[in-house]
Design a protein around this motif. Structure first.
Motif, PDB file in Angstrom:
ATOM      1  N   ASP A   1       0.798  -1.226   0.000  1.00 10.34           N
ATOM      2  CA  ASP A   1       0.000   0.000   0.000  1.00 10.34           C
ATOM      3  C   ASP A   1       0.827   1.272   0.000  1.00 10.34           C
ATOM      4  O   ASP A   1       0.275   2.370   0.166  1.00 10.34           O
ATOM      5  N   GLY A   2       2.127   1.161  -0.146  1.00  6.73           N
ATOM      6  CA  GLY A   2       2.960   2.357  -0.175  1.00  6.73           C
ATOM      7  C   GLY A   2       3.194   2.915   1.211  1.00  6.73           C
ATOM      8  O   GLY A   2       3.064   2.234   2.224  1.00  6.73           O
ATOM      9  N   GLY A   3       3.535   4.229   1.247  1.00  4.00           N
ATOM     10  CA  GLY A   3       3.831   4.867   2.522  1.00  4.00           C
ATOM     11  C   GLY A   3       5.192   4.502   3.058  1.00  4.00           C
ATOM     12  O   GLY A   3       5.434   4.577   4.277  1.00  4.00           O
ATOM     13  N   ILE A   4       6.114   4.104   2.164  1.00  7.82           N
ATOM     14  CA  ILE A   4       7.429   3.607   2.581  1.00  7.82           C
ATOM     15  C   ILE A   4       8.512   4.660   2.377  1.00  7.82           C
ATOM     16  O   ILE A   4       9.365   4.884   3.231  1.00  7.82           O
ATOM     17  N   ILE A   5       8.481   5.303   1.219  1.00  7.89           N
ATOM     18  CA  ILE A   5       9.575   6.175   0.793  1.00  7.89           C
ATOM     19  C   ILE A   5       9.399   7.596   1.336  1.00  7.89           C
ATOM     20  O   ILE A   5       8.300   8.162   1.275  1.00  7.89           O
ATOM     21  N   ARG A   6      10.494   8.142   1.818  1.00  8.31           N
ATOM     22  CA  ARG A   6      10.490   9.478   2.419  1.00  8.31           C
ATOM     23  C   ARG A   6      10.279  10.564   1.343  1.00  8.31           C
ATOM     24  O   ARG A   6      10.770  10.438   0.208  1.00  8.31           O
ATOM     25  N   LYS A   7       9.559  11.638   1.692  1.00  2.00           N
ATOM     26  CA  LYS A   7       9.336  12.755   0.783  1.00  2.00           C
ATOM     27  C   LYS A   7      10.675  13.404   0.447  1.00  2.00           C
ATOM     28  O   LYS A   7      11.519  13.621   1.312  1.00  2.00           O
ATOM     29  N   GLY A   8      10.853  13.705  -0.835  1.00  2.00           N
ATOM     30  CA  GLY A   8      12.091  14.327  -1.270  1.00  2.00           C
ATOM     31  C   GLY A   8      13.100  13.349  -1.829  1.00  2.00           C
ATOM     32  O   GLY A   8      14.100  13.756  -2.434  1.00  2.00           O
ATOM     33  N   TYR A   9      12.860  12.048  -1.654  1.00  3.08           N
ATOM     34  CA  TYR A   9      13.809  11.046  -2.161  1.00  3.08           C
ATOM     35  C   TYR A   9      13.683  10.889  -3.672  1.00  3.08           C
ATOM     36  O   TYR A   9      14.681  10.722  -4.371  1.00  3.08           O
ATOM     37  N   ASP A  10      12.432  10.988  -4.206  1.00  4.84           N
ATOM     38  CA  ASP A  10      12.222  10.815  -5.649  1.00  4.84           C
ATOM     39  C   ASP A  10      11.198  11.850  -6.122  1.00  4.84           C
ATOM     40  O   ASP A  10      10.070  11.905  -5.616  1.00  4.84           O
ATOM     41  N   GLU A  11      11.582  12.669  -7.106  1.00  5.65           N
ATOM     42  CA  GLU A  11      10.741  13.767  -7.586  1.00  5.65           C
ATOM     43  C   GLU A  11       9.443  13.267  -8.224  1.00  5.65           C
ATOM     44  O   GLU A  11       8.359  13.829  -7.989  1.00  5.65           O
ATOM     45  N   THR A  12       9.515  12.227  -9.026  1.00  6.42           N
ATOM     46  CA  THR A  12       8.322  11.694  -9.684  1.00  6.42           C
ATOM     47  C   THR A  12       7.311  11.192  -8.655  1.00  6.42           C
ATOM     48  O   THR A  12       6.101  11.423  -8.775  1.00  6.42           O
ATOM     49  N   LEU A  13       7.809  10.475  -7.658  1.00  5.96           N
ATOM     50  CA  LEU A  13       6.921   9.971  -6.609  1.00  5.96           C
ATOM     51  C   LEU A  13       6.236  11.131  -5.890  1.00  5.96           C
ATOM     52  O   LEU A  13       5.037  11.045  -5.574  1.00  5.96           O
ATOM     53  N   ASP A  14       6.961  12.204  -5.647  1.00  4.54           N
ATOM     54  CA  ASP A  14       6.375  13.358  -4.971  1.00  4.54           C
ATOM     55  C   ASP A  14       5.237  13.963  -5.808  1.00  4.54           C
ATOM     56  O   ASP A  14       4.208  14.404  -5.263  1.00  4.54           O
ATOM     57  N   ARG A  15       5.391  13.985  -7.144  1.00  2.00           N
ATOM     58  CA  ARG A  15       4.324  14.507  -8.013  1.00  2.00           C
ATOM     59  C   ARG A  15       3.073  13.632  -7.924  1.00  2.00           C
ATOM     60  O   ARG A  15       1.948  14.146  -7.846  1.00  2.00           O
ATOM     61  N   TYR A  16       3.270  12.323  -7.953  1.00  2.00           N
ATOM     62  CA  TYR A  16       2.127  11.400  -7.827  1.00  2.00           C
ATOM     63  C   TYR A  16       1.425  11.598  -6.479  1.00  2.00           C
ATOM     64  O   TYR A  16       0.190  11.571  -6.393  1.00  2.00           O
ATOM     65  N   ARG A  17       2.197  11.793  -5.454  1.00  2.00           N
ATOM     66  CA  ARG A  17       1.613  11.992  -4.124  1.00  2.00           C
ATOM     67  C   ARG A  17       0.797  13.285  -4.094  1.00  2.00           C
ATOM     68  O   ARG A  17      -0.301  13.320  -3.511  1.00  2.00           O
ATOM     69  N   ASP A  18       1.329  14.328  -4.701  1.00  3.89           N
ATOM     70  CA  ASP A  18       0.600  15.606  -4.716  1.00  3.89           C
ATOM     71  C   ASP A  18      -0.710  15.456  -5.483  1.00  3.89           C
ATOM     72  O   ASP A  18      -1.757  15.964  -5.053  1.00  3.89           O
ATOM     73  N   ALA A  19      -0.653  14.767  -6.626  1.00  3.76           N
ATOM     74  CA  ALA A  19      -1.876  14.562  -7.414  1.00  3.76           C
ATOM     75  C   ALA A  19      -2.896  13.769  -6.626  1.00  3.76           C
ATOM     76  O   ALA A  19      -4.096  14.072  -6.620  1.00  3.76           O
ATOM     77  N   SER A  20      -2.407  12.738  -5.954  1.00  3.98           N
ATOM     78  CA  SER A  20      -3.308  11.900  -5.157  1.00  3.98           C
ATOM     79  C   SER A  20      -3.884  12.691  -3.987  1.00  3.98           C
ATOM     80  O   SER A  20      -5.087  12.640  -3.716  1.00  3.98           O
ATOM     81  N   LYS A  21      -3.023  13.481  -3.339  1.00  2.00           N
ATOM     82  CA  LYS A  21      -3.467  14.270  -2.191  1.00  2.00           C
ATOM     83  C   LYS A  21      -4.453  15.356  -2.610  1.00  2.00           C
ATOM     84  O   LYS A  21      -5.494  15.561  -1.975  1.00  2.00           O
ATOM     85  N   ASN A  22      -4.141  16.063  -3.701  1.00  2.00           N
ATOM     86  CA  ASN A  22      -5.042  17.126  -4.190  1.00  2.00           C
ATOM     87  C   ASN A  22      -6.375  16.539  -4.641  1.00  2.00           C
ATOM     88  O   ASN A  22      -7.436  17.150  -4.465  1.00  2.00           O
ATOM     89  N   GLY A  23      -6.306  15.347  -5.267  1.00  2.00           N
ATOM     90  CA  GLY A  23      -7.522  14.693  -5.716  1.00  2.00           C
ATOM     91  C   GLY A  23      -8.427  14.355  -4.544  1.00  2.00           C
ATOM     92  O   GLY A  23      -9.650  14.533  -4.608  1.00  2.00           O
ATOM     93  N   LYS A  24      -7.855  13.896  -3.474  1.00 10.31           N
ATOM     94  CA  LYS A  24      -8.673  13.558  -2.303  1.00 10.31           C
ATOM     95  C   LYS A  24      -9.246  14.810  -1.652  1.00 10.31           C
ATOM     96  O   LYS A  24     -10.360  14.778  -1.122  1.00 10.31           O
ATOM     97  N   ARG A  25      -8.486  15.913  -1.725  1.00  6.84           N
ATOM     98  CA  ARG A  25      -9.027  17.171  -1.198  1.00  6.84           C
ATOM     99  C   ARG A  25     -10.208  17.626  -2.061  1.00  6.84           C
ATOM    100  O   ARG A  25     -11.213  18.114  -1.566  1.00  6.84           O
ATOM    101  N   TRP A  26     -10.048  17.431  -3.383  1.00  2.04           N
ATOM    102  CA  TRP A  26     -11.137  17.781  -4.299  1.00  2.04           C
ATOM    103  C   TRP A  26     -12.384  16.943  -4.004  1.00  2.04           C
ATOM    104  O   TRP A  26     -13.513  17.443  -4.042  1.00  2.04           O
ATOM    105  N   ILE A  27     -12.197  15.642  -3.673  1.00  2.00           N
ATOM    106  CA  ILE A  27     -13.315  14.756  -3.327  1.00  2.00           C
ATOM    107  C   ILE A  27     -14.046  15.294  -2.104  1.00  2.00           C
ATOM    108  O   ILE A  27     -15.296  15.315  -2.047  1.00  2.00           O
ATOM    109  N   ALA A  28     -13.280  15.731  -1.105  1.00  2.00           N
ATOM    110  CA  ALA A  28     -13.897  16.265   0.116  1.00  2.00           C
ATOM    111  C   ALA A  28     -14.698  17.533  -0.200  1.00  2.00           C
ATOM    112  O   ALA A  28     -15.805  17.741   0.338  1.00  2.00           O
ATOM    113  N   GLU A  29     -14.148  18.356  -1.050  1.00  2.00           N
ATOM    114  CA  GLU A  29     -14.864  19.585  -1.431  1.00  2.00           C
ATOM    115  C   GLU A  29     -16.121  19.260  -2.217  1.00  2.00           C
ATOM    116  O   GLU A  29     -17.167  19.913  -2.046  1.00  2.00           O
TER     117      GLU A  29
END
Length: 876
Positions: free
Chosen positions: A410-438
């Motif tokens: 389920d992920g949640g393993i890699i530290r933020k800042g270790y991989d730029e691409t992973l950070d972009r996916y996380r932001d998209a996923s996080k923003n998407g969930k915020r959009w769902i709440a809105e």
């Protein structure tokens, strides 16, 4: 037989693994069929069902959930079975036709890698044997969990048994042509799993493991071992360490009987560690230290220099108490480096275990600093050779979060800042969930339905859920029904559907990328496997040394010294384990003194007086000294013993049809045929399992044989007081006895070993202490008094049988003046005429029949029947 395609697939795979349970993956279960199902249902205590196998034929079936399979595997492994794990090699949703399946790993008692089936402080060895025409054996062993690999030559079968027993081997790989009788012996007596592999050529890709070894007799068992691992594990074995060639004559040899008699690693009564020498000396802080401690106890050193190096380190740690406590604090934070490296290389390490590796490496600089503060050359070497592996520690610190999950799913393993691409996916996923709440808040406001909610599941994705009473409030045309529930409806909107695709795509890519990044981290750590394994060996050895120092400090142990003239002198010797478990601290210490003029102590005295304890504590003192630990005494000077042999306690061996006496004689034979002048022999009550005259004769013959032909340091305890005359006959034998005294009709055991011989055995007193009925004790006293009067002299209670035998002579009674001493047996001369004259014709016949018995081939019950028949003949 016409089976379904899936059952045909199962049978084809099962044919390749006929001697293993085939765990066949079907969806969320591992299923077993046919005989495997019948047998597994009994062993695992699970339900046996059936399924249609084709043409209305139902076949046996049972299964276990894939997420709980480890606990079921443990049960089967503990019982000595093998398991073949057969997985689905493609997604069933994407497969065309039958899903491809294949065995990805064989799990056997000697190759288990899961923690659930392993003991933290115990190695899990797989061994391989090769036999040669000259009677020698090549012996290799490996612990797959740590990568430790060793190989040696053994000259005889007895040595093979000693190695297998000492290393507690769980599985042995043999040539299919290996001697069948030997196979049966191993199965019945050692309770090990036997496996076969005919290929003894070292695999090309594992040549590095045998680097520097060119002796064929060593390469063949190693090749057999490595081929078996390749076939069963079906994955990288890069963590296997370069094979260590060792020689069994570099260590004190302790045969299996002696190891059990001395209770080195477990007690005889309940087979637990508590009460053993291992339990006493175990103050280690790491699991790998616990395994190393057990190895050292099983194989005491013979090199005085290596022993002194250990003792120097223990002495320094014992003296520097503050530094030792600091070191123990650091070691307490070190995880099982050996097995962590093994799991990294094996590919089954989880994120939390990787973090444990980093936390262990965090302690290395502090350990090196502490060792530098202690002025000891051996400890300095430990510190200098410790590699902090900073690159590994830094990599893990940068890549892995502080509190990672166990699973990589389920992920949640890699530290933020270790991989730029992973950070972009996380932001998209996080923003998407915020959009769902809105969106949820917006829909509630527009519809006026306060209970409206947006949810998600793996089957239907995102949905808007509205309870049935509120359905009338939904606007028409915009909501598309997705799922109907008993009390609600679930919908999707074009807006939600569009956003769902973006969110799920980011989430899927995030999880996949995290797994890939974690795998990359694992592969980078794997490159440091050899350096990490060396670090683990140093840390585990240091842990044992600090444990010795801690135990020695707490219990008041002293540093032993070693003699060149075979002097054995221990002042106020104590049994270290008994002393520890006695809550009142009332253990009675004793001195042991055997200089170059004394090779044997003949120990007499009552049962429960402490003879066996006195003997055992001498042996344990020698073992503790030769593993590099301080000893339980005020002062100790010892020779370096090459072997220890013990014959203590009474036990039969019903499996092989051996009586107590036969076991006793077999253990005595082993000692007499293997001991050297530099050995230590402990013999307790030899000869008590047969008639009194036979017993005395055998005991005296053994004493004389050891004295004249071996000259080993020997403790010989006996109730045969007749043997004490040997002090006058054998110049290097001395009598000692365990003190006891009578007080108001009761015996008081002094537990003190004194010079000279005991005056009596106090047998009836011991029977009284055991709680036998009072009337029985009184009657025994009357019988003894009558027998003593009849013979006109004091008779030890254990010699009553001798007197009764002489008094019962029927045809040629011979009287003896009251002041005449019993005749001594001339064991190496001719029988005396007076002795022969006492034997009647009927007795001669019985003796003749007795002489024809082949005791070596008789079971205990057969022997009892024959003795009963002969006894009836004597009573006619």
């Amino acid at each position: 037989m016409s089976y379904t395609p899936m059952i045909h697939q199962y049978l084809d795979i099962k044919a390749q693994y006929p001697d293993a349970f085939l765990f066949f993956r079907l969806g969320d279960f591992y299923e077993l069929f046919f005989d495997d199902a019948v047998k597994a249902s009994k062993e695992l205590e699970i339900a046996l069902t059936s399924r249609n196998g084709g043409k209305d034929e139902y076949i046996p079936m049972c299964g276990v959930p894939y997420h709980a399979v480890k606990q079921y595997i443990k049960v089967l492994i503990d019982k000595g079975y093998r398991i073949a794990i057969c997985e689905q090699m493609e997604d069933p949703k994407l497969a065309k036709g039958m899903v491809k399946r294949e065995v990805i790993q064989m799990i056997t008692p000697g190759t288990i890698m899961e923690d659930e089936s392993l003991e933290p402080k115990k190695n899990n060895y797989l061994a391989a044997l090769s036999s040669f025409d000259d009677g020698s054996y090549g012996y290799a062993m490996s612990d797959l969990t740590t990568g430790e690999t060793k190989v040696t030559m053994i000259s005889a079968w007895d040595g093979v048994i000693e190695e297998l027993d000492a290393n507690d081997v769980r599985e042995i790989v043999l040539d299919p042509a290996f001697d069948q009788n030997r196979k049966e012996w191993l199965t019945e007596r050692l309770n090990v799993t036997l496996s076969e592999d005919a290929n003894d050529i070292v695999p090309e890709h594992l040549k590095a493991i045998v680097s520097g070894i060119d002796q064929e007799k060593l390469l063949r068992p190693l090749g057999r071992l490595l081929n078996y691992l390749v076939i069963t594990q079906k994955r990288s074995l890069d963590h296997l360490q370069q094979a260590d060639v060792y020689h069994i004559n570099e260590y004190m040899m302790i045969d299996p009987h002696s190891r059990r008699n001395l209770e080195l690693t477990q007690t005889n009564r309940d087979k637990k560690t508590y009460g053993s020498l291992l339990w006493l000396l175990d103050d280690v802080k790491t699991a790998m230290g616990g395994r190393r401690l057990k190895q050292w106890i099983e194989k005491p050193l013979l090199s005085e220099k290596k022993i002194e190096d250990r003792l120097n380190a223990v002495s320094a740690l014992k003296t520097h108490m503050l530094e030792r406590e600091t070191l123990r604090g650091s070691l307490n934070e070190v995880y099982d480096l050996e097995r962590l490296v093994g799991r990294v290389s094996f590919g089954n390490v989880n994120p939390r275990e990787v973090l444990q590796l980093k936390r262990s490496l965090d302690q290395v600089p502090d350990i090196k600093k502490t060792l530098a503060e202690i002025s000891d050359e051996a400890l300095k070497t430990y510190g200098d050779e410790m590699d902090p592996c900073e690159a590994v520690r830094s990599l893990i610190a940068q890549a892995i979060v502080d509190d990672p999950p166990f699973s990589t799913a389920d992920g949640g393993i890699i530290r933020k800042g270790y991989d730029e691409t992973l950070d972009r996916y996380r932001d998209a996923s996080k923003n998407g969930k915020r959009w769902i709440a809105e969106l949820e808040a917006k829909e509630r406001q527009e519809t006026g339905i306060k209970s409206l909610k947006i949810g998600y599941n793996r089957v239907f994705g995102y949905y808007i859920e509205v309870s049935r009473p509120n359905l009338k409030l939904l606007p028409e045309g915009r909501y598309e029904r997705r799922q109907t529930l008993s009390n609600a409806e679930r919908f999707i909107t074009p807006e939600l559907k569009e956003k769902e695709q973006v969110i799920l795509e980011a989430e899927e890519k995030r999880v996949g990328l995290e797994y890939q990044l974690f795998s990359d981290v694992r592969m980078k750590i794997k490159e440091f496997a050899a350096r990490l394994q060396k670090l683990a060996r140093l840390v585990s050895g240091l842990d044992v040394l600090q444990s010795f120092a801690s135990v020695s400090d707490k219990n008041g142990y002293v540093r032993p010294t070693f003699s060149e003239d075979r002097t054995l002198a221990i002042e106020n010797s104590r049994h270290p384990v008994i002393e520890k478990v006695m809550k009142d601290g009332a253990f009675v210490s004793n001195n042991v003194h055997m200089d170059k003029t004394c090779d044997m102590l003949l120990i007499t005295g009552p049962n429960m007086g402490g003879k066996s304890t006195y003997m055992r504590q001498a042996a344990l003192t020698a073992i503790m000294a030769q593993i590099g630990c301080f000893v339980s005494a005020d002062q100790a000077v010892l020779p370096i013993f090459d072997q220890i042999f013990t014959r203590i306690g009474a036990a039969d061996d019903l499996v092989s049809g051996q009586s107590t006496f036969m076991v006793e004689m077999d253990e005595a034979r082993y000692a007499l045929t293997h001991a050297t002048q530099n050995s230590l022999i402990l013999l307790d009550e030899i000869g008590r399992g047969t008639s009194t005259y036979d017993g005395i004769a055998i005991a005296q013959a053994i004493v004389e044989y050891i004295h004249q032909h071996i000259s080993a340091k020997t403790f010989f305890s006996t109730h045969y007081h007749e043997l004490t005359f040997l002090e006058d006959k054998l110049p290097r034998l001395k009598n000692v006895h365990v003190g006891a005294m009578e007080e108001k009709g009761n015996v008081v055991f002094l537990h003190k070993v004194l010079s000279g011989q005991a005056d009596k055995s106090y047998g009836i007193h011991v029977a009284k202490l055991a709680g036998l009925p009072g009337d029985l004790i009184d009657r025994a006293d009357e019988i003894l008094e009558g027998l003593e009067k009849e013979k006109g002299k004091q008779v030890p209670s254990d010699q009553v049988a001798v007197i009764r035998e002489e008094a019962a002579a029927e045809e040629h009674p011979v009287s003896r003046p009251h002041d005449e001493k019993p005749e001594q047996l001339d064991l190496f001369g001719s029988p005396e005429p007076s002795r022969i004259a006492k034997i009647s014709r009927r007795e001669q016949k019985v003796i003749h029949e007795l002489g024809k018995l082949d005791l070596m081939t008789m079971t205990p019950m057969d022997a009892m029947n024959q003795l009963f028949t002969l006894q009836k003949e004597l009573k006619k």
